[in-house]
Design a protein around this motif. Sequence first.
Motif, PDB file in Angstrom:
ATOM      1  N   ARG A 116      33.472  41.016  31.204  1.00 35.46           N
ATOM      2  CA  ARG A 116      33.190  41.727  32.460  1.00 35.46           C
ATOM      3  C   ARG A 116      34.255  41.448  33.511  1.00 35.46           C
ATOM      4  O   ARG A 116      34.595  42.324  34.305  1.00 35.46           O
ATOM      5  CB  ARG A 116      31.831  41.324  33.024  1.00 35.46           C
ATOM      6  CG  ARG A 116      30.677  41.939  32.308  1.00 35.46           C
ATOM      7  CD  ARG A 116      29.391  41.586  32.997  1.00 35.46           C
ATOM      8  NE  ARG A 116      28.261  42.099  32.247  1.00 35.46           N
ATOM      9  CZ  ARG A 116      26.996  41.878  32.567  1.00 35.46           C
ATOM     10  NH1 ARG A 116      26.701  41.146  33.633  1.00 35.46           N
ATOM     11  NH2 ARG A 116      26.029  42.363  31.836  1.00 35.46           N
ATOM     12  N   LYS A 117      34.748  40.237  33.527  1.00 32.89           N
ATOM     13  CA  LYS A 117      35.788  39.845  34.482  1.00 32.89           C
ATOM     14  C   LYS A 117      37.160  40.349  34.021  1.00 32.89           C
ATOM     15  O   LYS A 117      38.112  40.341  34.777  1.00 32.89           O
ATOM     16  CB  LYS A 117      35.790  38.317  34.605  1.00 32.89           C
ATOM     17  CG  LYS A 117      36.654  37.764  35.668  1.00 32.89           C
ATOM     18  CD  LYS A 117      35.898  37.487  36.920  1.00 32.89           C
ATOM     19  CE  LYS A 117      36.791  36.687  37.850  1.00 32.89           C
ATOM     20  NZ  LYS A 117      36.290  36.645  39.171  1.00 32.89           N
ATOM     21  N   ASP A 118      37.224  40.795  32.756  1.00 27.89           N
ATOM     22  CA  ASP A 118      38.443  41.341  32.157  1.00 27.89           C
ATOM     23  C   ASP A 118      39.589  40.328  32.172  1.00 27.89           C
ATOM     24  O   ASP A 118      40.696  40.634  32.621  1.00 27.89           O
ATOM     25  CB  ASP A 118      38.855  42.644  32.850  1.00 27.89           C
ATOM     26  CG  ASP A 118      39.898  43.411  32.045  1.00 27.89           C
ATOM     27  OD1 ASP A 118      39.927  43.280  30.799  1.00 27.89           O
ATOM     28  OD2 ASP A 118      40.707  44.131  32.664  1.00 27.89           O
ATOM     29  N   ILE A 119      39.267  39.111  31.682  1.00 31.70           N
ATOM     30  CA  ILE A 119      40.320  38.112  31.539  1.00 31.70           C
ATOM     31  C   ILE A 119      40.362  37.635  30.086  1.00 31.70           C
ATOM     32  O   ILE A 119      39.365  37.692  29.370  1.00 31.70           O
ATOM     33  CB  ILE A 119      40.143  36.916  32.505  1.00 31.70           C
ATOM     34  CG1 ILE A 119      38.848  36.164  32.237  1.00 31.70           C
ATOM     35  CG2 ILE A 119      40.228  37.360  33.952  1.00 31.70           C
ATOM     36  CD1 ILE A 119      38.702  34.896  33.056  1.00 31.70           C
ATOM     37  N   SER A 120      41.511  37.188  29.689  1.00 31.02           N
ATOM     38  CA  SER A 120      41.702  36.732  28.316  1.00 31.02           C
ATOM     39  C   SER A 120      41.163  35.314  28.143  1.00 31.02           C
ATOM     40  O   SER A 120      40.912  34.601  29.121  1.00 31.02           O
ATOM     41  CB  SER A 120      43.194  36.739  27.966  1.00 31.02           C
ATOM     42  OG  SER A 120      43.873  35.759  28.740  1.00 31.02           O
ATOM     43  N   GLN A 121      41.028  34.905  26.893  1.00 32.53           N
ATOM     44  CA  GLN A 121      40.647  33.528  26.604  1.00 32.53           C
ATOM     45  C   GLN A 121      41.698  32.576  27.163  1.00 32.53           C
ATOM     46  O   GLN A 121      41.364  31.519  27.705  1.00 32.53           O
ATOM     47  CB  GLN A 121      40.487  33.307  25.098  1.00 32.53           C
ATOM     48  CG  GLN A 121      39.255  33.946  24.512  1.00 32.53           C
ATOM     49  CD  GLN A 121      39.117  33.680  23.028  1.00 32.53           C
ATOM     50  OE1 GLN A 121      40.082  33.383  22.327  1.00 32.53           O
ATOM     51  NE2 GLN A 121      37.888  33.804  22.534  1.00 32.53           N
ATOM     52  N   ARG A 122      42.943  32.947  27.042  1.00 35.22           N
ATOM     53  CA  ARG A 122      44.036  32.114  27.551  1.00 35.22           C
ATOM     54  C   ARG A 122      43.914  31.943  29.070  1.00 35.22           C
ATOM     55  O   ARG A 122      44.112  30.854  29.609  1.00 35.22           O
ATOM     56  CB  ARG A 122      45.391  32.718  27.188  1.00 35.22           C
ATOM     57  CG  ARG A 122      46.566  31.847  27.591  1.00 35.22           C
ATOM     58  CD  ARG A 122      47.887  32.371  27.051  1.00 35.22           C
ATOM     59  NE  ARG A 122      47.961  32.394  25.609  1.00 35.22           N
ATOM     60  CZ  ARG A 122      48.184  31.324  24.834  1.00 35.22           C
ATOM     61  NH1 ARG A 122      48.344  30.153  25.379  1.00 35.22           N
ATOM     62  NH2 ARG A 122      48.250  31.452  23.530  1.00 35.22           N
ATOM     63  N   GLU A 123      43.581  33.018  29.772  1.00 36.64           N
ATOM     64  CA  GLU A 123      43.431  32.952  31.223  1.00 36.64           C
ATOM     65  C   GLU A 123      42.228  32.085  31.599  1.00 36.64           C
ATOM     66  O   GLU A 123      42.302  31.293  32.540  1.00 36.64           O
ATOM     67  CB  GLU A 123      43.302  34.358  31.824  1.00 36.64           C
ATOM     68  CG  GLU A 123      43.122  34.375  33.324  1.00 36.64           C
ATOM     69  CD  GLU A 123      44.315  33.859  34.133  1.00 36.64           C
ATOM     70  OE1 GLU A 123      44.178  33.737  35.359  1.00 36.64           O
ATOM     71  OE2 GLU A 123      45.369  33.564  33.545  1.00 36.64           O
ATOM     72  N   LEU A 124      41.121  32.228  30.880  1.00 34.86           N
ATOM     73  CA  LEU A 124      39.963  31.380  31.155  1.00 34.86           C
ATOM     74  C   LEU A 124      40.321  29.917  30.912  1.00 34.86           C
ATOM     75  O   LEU A 124      39.922  29.040  31.686  1.00 34.86           O
ATOM     76  CB  LEU A 124      38.756  31.793  30.306  1.00 34.86           C
ATOM     77  CG  LEU A 124      37.479  30.990  30.552  1.00 34.86           C
ATOM     78  CD1 LEU A 124      37.043  31.045  32.017  1.00 34.86           C
ATOM     79  CD2 LEU A 124      36.359  31.483  29.633  1.00 34.86           C
ATOM     80  N   ALA A 125      41.083  29.651  29.884  1.00 38.10           N
ATOM     81  CA  ALA A 125      41.530  28.282  29.619  1.00 38.10           C
ATOM     82  C   ALA A 125      42.356  27.758  30.787  1.00 38.10           C
ATOM     83  O   ALA A 125      42.154  26.617  31.242  1.00 38.10           O
ATOM     84  CB  ALA A 125      42.340  28.235  28.328  1.00 38.10           C
ATOM     85  N   ARG A 126      43.248  28.578  31.292  1.00 37.53           N
ATOM     86  CA  ARG A 126      44.081  28.155  32.421  1.00 37.53           C
ATOM     87  C   ARG A 126      43.212  27.871  33.650  1.00 37.53           C
ATOM     88  O   ARG A 126      43.369  26.850  34.313  1.00 37.53           O
ATOM     89  CB  ARG A 126      45.112  29.235  32.757  1.00 37.53           C
ATOM     90  CG  ARG A 126      46.119  28.810  33.829  1.00 37.53           C
ATOM     91  CD  ARG A 126      47.013  29.952  34.270  1.00 37.53           C
ATOM     92  NE  ARG A 126      46.305  30.982  35.017  1.00 37.53           N
ATOM     93  CZ  ARG A 126      45.896  30.850  36.283  1.00 37.53           C
ATOM     94  NH1 ARG A 126      46.097  29.742  36.955  1.00 37.53           N
ATOM     95  NH2 ARG A 126      45.269  31.846  36.888  1.00 37.53           N
ATOM     96  N   LEU A 127      42.275  28.747  33.926  1.00 38.48           N
ATOM     97  CA  LEU A 127      41.418  28.601  35.111  1.00 38.48           C
ATOM     98  C   LEU A 127      40.512  27.379  35.035  1.00 38.48           C
ATOM     99  O   LEU A 127      40.107  26.839  36.066  1.00 38.48           O
ATOM    100  CB  LEU A 127      40.570  29.861  35.308  1.00 38.48           C
ATOM    101  CG  LEU A 127      41.328  31.126  35.701  1.00 38.48           C
ATOM    102  CD1 LEU A 127      40.406  32.344  35.614  1.00 38.48           C
ATOM    103  CD2 LEU A 127      41.911  30.989  37.098  1.00 38.48           C
ATOM    104  N   THR A 128      40.171  26.966  33.821  1.00 38.41           N
ATOM    105  CA  THR A 128      39.255  25.832  33.646  1.00 38.41           C
ATOM    106  C   THR A 128      39.980  24.565  33.204  1.00 38.41           C
ATOM    107  O   THR A 128      39.333  23.571  32.871  1.00 38.41           O
ATOM    108  CB  THR A 128      38.158  26.180  32.619  1.00 38.41           C
ATOM    109  OG1 THR A 128      38.760  26.503  31.369  1.00 38.41           O
ATOM    110  CG2 THR A 128      37.293  27.330  33.099  1.00 38.41           C
ATOM    111  N   HIS A 129      41.304  24.615  33.195  1.00 34.23           N
ATOM    112  CA  HIS A 129      42.126  23.465  32.778  1.00 34.23           C
ATOM    113  C   HIS A 129      41.714  22.996  31.380  1.00 34.23           C
ATOM    114  O   HIS A 129      41.482  21.816  31.147  1.00 34.23           O
ATOM    115  CB  HIS A 129      42.028  22.319  33.793  1.00 34.23           C
ATOM    116  CG  HIS A 129      42.361  22.748  35.186  1.00 34.23           C
ATOM    117  ND1 HIS A 129      43.651  22.989  35.589  1.00 34.23           N
ATOM    118  CD2 HIS A 129      41.572  23.018  36.253  1.00 34.23           C
ATOM    119  CE1 HIS A 129      43.648  23.372  36.859  1.00 34.23           C
ATOM    120  NE2 HIS A 129      42.402  23.401  37.277  1.00 34.23           N
ATOM    121  N   SER A 130      41.636  23.972  30.480  1.00 37.41           N
ATOM    122  CA  SER A 130      41.218  23.725  29.097  1.00 37.41           C
ATOM    123  C   SER A 130      42.267  24.261  28.138  1.00 37.41           C
ATOM    124  O   SER A 130      43.161  25.010  28.527  1.00 37.41           O
ATOM    125  CB  SER A 130      39.886  24.427  28.821  1.00 37.41           C
ATOM    126  OG  SER A 130      38.908  24.026  29.748  1.00 37.41           O
TER     127      SER A 130
END
Length: 73
Positions: A18-32
């Motif tokens: 829904r937020k239209d972000i990639s797994q890589r972007e979510l990883a970056r945002l969560t420091h994962s």
Amino acid sequence: MEFDLSRVAENIRMYRARKDISQRELARLTHSHPGSVFKWEDGSVVPGVNKLFAIAEALGVTPNDLVGWTAKN
């Protein structure tokens, strides 16, 4: 309330889409690591409490939204 890992995985996938972000972007945002995001979304690993809060913040939802718990009136 019962904890359901498959629901958490499904909700992380859904809210990320829904937020239209990639797994890589979510990883970056969560420091994962991107591999961690994959494991959260396939249900093989449950994120810890601190990470669950970071995921919720990155996706603009609450931790309860990710877990699938709602308040009962």
